[in-house]
Design an enzyme around this catalytic site. Structure first.
Site, mmCIF file in Angstrom:
data_model
loop_
_atom_site.group_PDB
_atom_site.id
_atom_site.type_symbol
_atom_site.label_atom_id
_atom_site.label_comp_id
_atom_site.label_asym_id
_atom_site.label_seq_id
_atom_site.Cartn_x
_atom_site.Cartn_y
_atom_site.Cartn_z
ATOM 1 N N SER A 59 0.795 -1.236 0.000
ATOM 2 C CA SER A 59 0.000 0.000 0.000
ATOM 3 C C SER A 59 0.824 1.281 0.000
ATOM 4 O O SER A 59 0.259 2.359 -0.194
ATOM 5 C CB SER A 59 -0.951 0.026 1.193
ATOM 6 N N LYS A 95 0.407 3.493 -2.933
ATOM 7 C CA LYS A 95 -0.766 4.373 -3.078
ATOM 8 C C LYS A 95 -0.376 5.850 -3.024
ATOM 9 O O LYS A 95 -1.067 6.710 -3.576
ATOM 10 C CB LYS A 95 -1.821 4.017 -2.017
ATOM 11 N N TYR A 99 -3.714 -2.838 -10.427
ATOM 12 C CA TYR A 99 -3.637 -2.649 -8.975
ATOM 13 C C TYR A 99 -2.817 -3.767 -8.308
ATOM 14 O O TYR A 99 -1.983 -3.513 -7.448
ATOM 15 C CB TYR A 99 -5.055 -2.579 -8.389
ATOM 16 N N TYR A 116 -3.586 3.251 8.037
ATOM 17 C CA TYR A 116 -4.770 2.441 8.356
ATOM 18 C C TYR A 116 -5.585 3.108 9.464
ATOM 19 O O TYR A 116 -5.691 4.317 9.505
ATOM 20 C CB TYR A 116 -4.361 0.997 8.726
ATOM 21 N N VAL A 158 1.274 -3.459 4.045
ATOM 22 C CA VAL A 158 1.313 -4.718 4.789
ATOM 23 C C VAL A 158 2.606 -5.515 4.564
ATOM 24 O O VAL A 158 2.837 -6.513 5.246
ATOM 25 C CB VAL A 158 0.090 -5.638 4.498
HETATM 26 N N1 GLU Z 1 -2.394 -5.995 -1.676
HETATM 27 C C1 GLU Z 1 -3.048 -5.613 -0.480
HETATM 28 C C2 GLU Z 1 -4.528 -5.486 -0.727
HETATM 29 O O1 GLU Z 1 -4.924 -4.799 -1.629
HETATM 30 C C3 GLU Z 1 -2.470 -4.313 -0.007
HETATM 31 C C4 GLU Z 1 -2.726 -4.164 1.412
HETATM 32 C C5 GLU Z 1 -1.933 -3.079 2.066
HETATM 33 O O2 GLU Z 1 -0.699 -2.985 1.982
HETATM 34 O O3 GLU Z 1 -2.614 -2.295 2.726
HETATM 35 O O4 GLU Z 1 -5.309 -6.079 -0.027
#
Ligand code: GLU
Length: 303
Positions: free
Chosen positions: A63, A66, A188, A239, A257
């Site tokens: 993530s 992002k 994605y 988060y 994550v």
């Molecule tokens: N590939 C994970 C998902 O989309 C990313 C989660 C993350 O790093 O928050 O569920």
């Protein structure tokens, strides 16, 4: 400031925290990453890079990507994106379906999965190749031509991606995706599967510390767009623990994550910490601990 000494001291102080927390296990490729690792890198706006521990061990960026897709979309279209995604903390799990339904397909912010899918969709419309645009940006900013997705992680993300697929289909049903659902998901999943190390990620994040200037000195976006990006990272980047992260670290940051966290000290430097063992919110235990110590020792939080 002796950065190298400071990073080395922090690395030894966080050693007792290694082994606390749990490595992400929703896909086998991440579950296999050995715990007990820790790396930290600092890149200054002048272009120097310092690192300690496992700072050159590549990990799954997840993530943290992002941040970069959001930056690319904002650089291209400015505020138009905010008609399709909000910028308030969600107070819900990052992959929540419920909130997206009662908010009629407008994700609460660009860092929860639903919001990130909308951002990737926009980038796909703008460039024709969202993953390629992201990878090329990261390669250029980090100065590493070898940055790429781990095909095994990308495949596993796809195989275990039912919840992301559900979010994407729901967005499409609300007319908040412009491209084919499967194509958006493919970009994605490859985006999440990018592999980089702390040094590369700290360098790639520097454009936010340089108030919008890229590594080659070109303006990427305006000073005020850099400020806005940093604000969204501060309020939504870690988060459900963004409040606690602000309280302890006091910097714009984004976690993933895979155990990586990038953080920005505007005008000064970008930091990246990595430790694969996560707390219950999904943030690296050793990583948050190290950033907490860094801002406490230097007094360089944004507060
Ligand atoms: N590939 C994970 C998902 O989309 C990313 C989660 C993350 O790093 O928050 O569920």
């Amino acid at each position: 400031m002796n950065y190298q000494q400071l990073l080395d001291e922090i690395a030894s102080e966080v050693r007792p925290f290694l082994g606390q927390g749990k490595v992400a296990d929703y896909i086998p490729a991440l579950a296999r990453v050995p715990g007990g690792q820790f790396g930290m890198a600092l890149a200054t706006v002048e272009g120097e890079v310092f690192g300690t521990g496992d700072w050159q061990t590549p990990f799954s960026v997840q993530s943290v990507t992002k941040v970069f897709t959001l930056a690319l979309v904002l650089a291209a279209e400015g505020d138009a994106l905010w008609r399709r995604v909000g910028r308030e903390p969600s107070g819900n799990p990052f992959n929540s379906l419920v909130q997206l339904e009662y908010e009629k397909g407008i994700p609460r912010n660009p860092f929860i999965n639903a919001g990130a899918l909308v951002v990737t969709d926009r980038l796909l419309t703008q460039t024709g190749d969202a993953f390629g645009a992201l990878r090329d940006f990261l390669r250029a900013e980090a100065g590493s031509a070898g940055i790429d997705a781990d095909p095994e992680v990308a495949r596993s993300e796809r195989e275990h991606g039912h919840r992301n697929a559900a979010l994407a289909h729901f967005l499409a049903s609300c007319r908040n995706l412009e491209n084919d659902v499967d194509v958006v998901l493919d970009h994605y999943f490859r985006q999440c599967a990018l592999r980089m190390h702390c040094g590369e990620l700290a360098r790639a994040t520097l454009f936010l510390a340089r108030h919008g200037l890229r590594a080659d000195g070109r303006r990427f976006f305006s000073r005020s767009e850099a400020k806005r990006m940093n604000a969204v990272m501060l309020t939504c980047g870690t988060y459900d623990a963004a409040g606690d992260f602000a309280y302890r670290v006091g910097l714009p940051g984004k976690s993933g994550v895979g155990g990586g966290i990038v953080a920005v000290i505007p005008g000064r430097c970008a930091l990246c910490v990595w430790g694969p063992e996560l707390d219950r919110s999904g943030n690296s235990v050793a990583g948050v601990e190290a950033l907490d110590r860094f801002t406490t020792r230097t007094g360089w939080s944004v507060f």
